[in-house]
Design a protein around this motif. Structure first.
Motif, PDB file in Angstrom:
ATOM      1  N   UNK A 126       0.822  -1.208   0.000  1.00  0.00           N
ATOM      2  CA  UNK A 126       0.000   0.000   0.000  1.00  0.00           C
ATOM      3  C   UNK A 126       0.860   1.265   0.000  1.00  0.00           C
ATOM      4  N   UNK A 127       1.948   1.250   0.760  1.00  0.00           N
ATOM      5  CA  UNK A 127       2.816   2.430   0.804  1.00  0.00           C
ATOM      6  C   UNK A 127       3.460   2.676  -0.551  1.00  0.00           C
ATOM      7  N   UNK A 128       3.858   1.616  -1.236  1.00  0.00           N
ATOM      8  CA  UNK A 128       4.431   1.793  -2.579  1.00  0.00           C
ATOM      9  C   UNK A 128       3.394   2.386  -3.528  1.00  0.00           C
ATOM     10  N   UNK A 129       2.162   1.894  -3.438  1.00  0.00           N
ATOM     11  CA  UNK A 129       1.097   2.425  -4.295  1.00  0.00           C
ATOM     12  C   UNK A 129       0.864   3.909  -4.020  1.00  0.00           C
ATOM     13  N   UNK A 130       0.831   4.275  -2.749  1.00  0.00           N
ATOM     14  CA  UNK A 130       0.651   5.689  -2.398  1.00  0.00           C
ATOM     15  C   UNK A 130       1.800   6.544  -2.909  1.00  0.00           C
ATOM     16  N   UNK A 131       3.001   6.023  -2.793  1.00  0.00           N
ATOM     17  CA  UNK A 131       4.171   6.782  -3.256  1.00  0.00           C
ATOM     18  C   UNK A 131       4.080   7.058  -4.762  1.00  0.00           C
ATOM     19  N   UNK A 132       3.725   6.045  -5.541  1.00  0.00           N
ATOM     20  CA  UNK A 132       3.620   6.225  -6.996  1.00  0.00           C
ATOM     21  C   UNK A 132       2.555   7.279  -7.322  1.00  0.00           C
ATOM     22  N   UNK A 133       1.414   7.204  -6.657  1.00  0.00           N
ATOM     23  CA  UNK A 133       0.340   8.155  -6.932  1.00  0.00           C
ATOM     24  C   UNK A 133       0.697   9.567  -6.459  1.00  0.00           C
ATOM     25  N   UNK A 134       1.266   9.684  -5.282  1.00  0.00           N
ATOM     26  CA  UNK A 134       1.640  11.013  -4.777  1.00  0.00           C
ATOM     27  C   UNK A 134       2.672  11.681  -5.676  1.00  0.00           C
TER      28      UNK A 134
END
Length: 414
Positions: A126-134
């Motif tokens: 989830x943190x990786x997904x958030x990082x890509x989107x942010x």
């Protein structure tokens, strides 16, 4: 079966945009219904989110296109892929996404607290997904357990892999309302600054992420003793309770993620690194094959060298042959690679074998010379000469005297 057009309420069996056949309803919220559908063009399952009514006029076509393009450009294994979108301010609006067969994090939490090692893997995804989107300038704004889809991991070291669904949907459909001030998202996970009307930003997602992790680890939703507006007001004045029974590392991470000050919260990338470390530390140590493991030079030097046993019964002639036979396969087994410790170990082994071989050959030569010298001596008690044999100590009386006459040539001057 009908082709869904206009503002008709969708039902199972309808076809959307003459392409997506609705098979079953799998979710429902205040803004939309979600169906499992079949893409008749590409013959694949999809999830289609159909809005309950027309999108407000404030969302212009240009802004919608820009937001849709941004969402479609996101590419990560932990992001549910957006395949298609249609926004209509008068008719039906829908979003077509990747269909994930599995359960939600809400389902997993309903079975009890999630083990820290299991949650560490989920949190990493989830943190990786958030990082890509942010990094792409997109904020989720509605991070909660029901928006986290879980599917069984194909590798034995992980129980679940996670995908973040509905990413950016609230931002896409309600961007104008967000600027105007109304609170968007689920009240139980809204950050304090969101409650004050601040524009959506990555720290708000991190705050909701922290509440989600606390709920998963404990099985209890933070601020669960108050509902609605009361929960929003509570989080504006106090940080959530973090049980002291949790590991100190988890408590430290969760305390930072749920700080009341957005600037004190870690980035999604920081959370990903820390969570990945927790997941890795909890894994069992790998089984190492000692025959192929690299040699630690420090341990090799510190280890005592065992004494070589000395066996008198082994013929000296076999020492050199045995050493030579052992030297050949041992030397051939030393591989020259990029591992300096292995090379060092191999060089020392070859050096020992060379010295053993030299010592064996020297011992063999000494033995041969000794045998030849011994063979050249007369038998005990026998004089090998021109006179008759003389027995020494064989009779009575004093031993006979032996006269030796040497003939010396005389030079008579002739």
């Amino acid at each position: 079966m009908t082709d869904l057009r206009g503002s008709t309420t969708p039902v199972t069996g309808d076809i959307v945009a003459r392409r997506y056949r609705l098979l079953e309803r799998i979710g429902e919220g205040g803004m939309a219904r979600v169906f499992r559908a079949h893409d008749t063009y590409l013959d694949r399952p999809v999830a289609i989110k159909i809005m309950r009514g027309p999108v407000h006029d404030a969302l212009t076509a240009d802004r919608v296109r820009a937001e849709t393009t941004s969402l479609a450009s996101l590419n990560h294994h932990s992001l549910v892929t957006l395949f298609d979108a249609h926004i209509d301010d008068e008719g039906i609006s829908y979003l077509v996404m990747e269909y994930v067969s599995g359960i939600t994090l809400r389902d997993l939490i309903s079975e009890g607290p999630v083990a820290p090692v299991v949650l560490a893997g989920i949190a990493t995804d989830l943190a990786e997904a958030l990082y890509v989107a942010h990094e792409a300038g997109i904020v989720h704004r509605d991070l909660k357990p029901s928006n986290v889809l879980l599917w069984r991991s194909p590798v034995p070291s992980r129980d679940w892999r996670a995908k973040l669904a509905d990413f950016g949907i609230a931002h896409l459909l309600d961007a104008e309302e967000a600027v105007a001030g109304p609170i968007m998202g689920t009240a139980a996970y809204i950050a304090p600054e969101q409650a004050r009307g601040a524009p959506p930003a990555p720290p708000a997602d991190i705050y909701a992420f922290g509440l989600l992790l606390i709920e998963a680890l404990t099985g209890v939703r933070p601020y669960g003793d108050v509902e609605g507006v009361g929960a929003v007001v509570a989080r504006m004045t106090a940080a959530p309770d973090i049980p002291r029974t949790l590991d100190a590392g988890w408590r430290r991470l969760l305390r930072r993620m749920t700080s009341l000050r957005p600037e004190e919260r870690p980035s999604a990338l920081e959370v990903a690194v820390v969570a990945a470390g927790y997941a890795q530390a909890a894994q069992p140590a790998p089984i190492i094959d000692e025959s192929t493991a690299p040699v630690d030079v420090a341990e090799l030097d510190a280890a005592p060298v065992p004494a070589r046993p000395v066996t008198d019964q082994i013929p000296v002639t076999l020492v050199g042959a045995a050493a030579a036979a052992a030297a050949a396969p041992a030397a051939a087994s030393v591989q020259t690679g990029t591992n300096p410790a292995a090379k060092y170990h191999g060089d020392r082994q070859i050096g020992r074998l060379v010295w053993v071989t030299i010592a064996g050959i020297a011992a063999l030569l000494i033995a041969v010379v000794t045998v030849l010298w011994a063979a050249s001596l007369p038998e005990p008690g026998v004089w090998d000469g021109d006179d008759a044999p003389v027995t020494v100590g064989g009779g009575e009386g004093p031993p006979p005297s032996v006269s030796v006459t040497a003939e010396v040539p005389v030079d008579d001057g002739r």
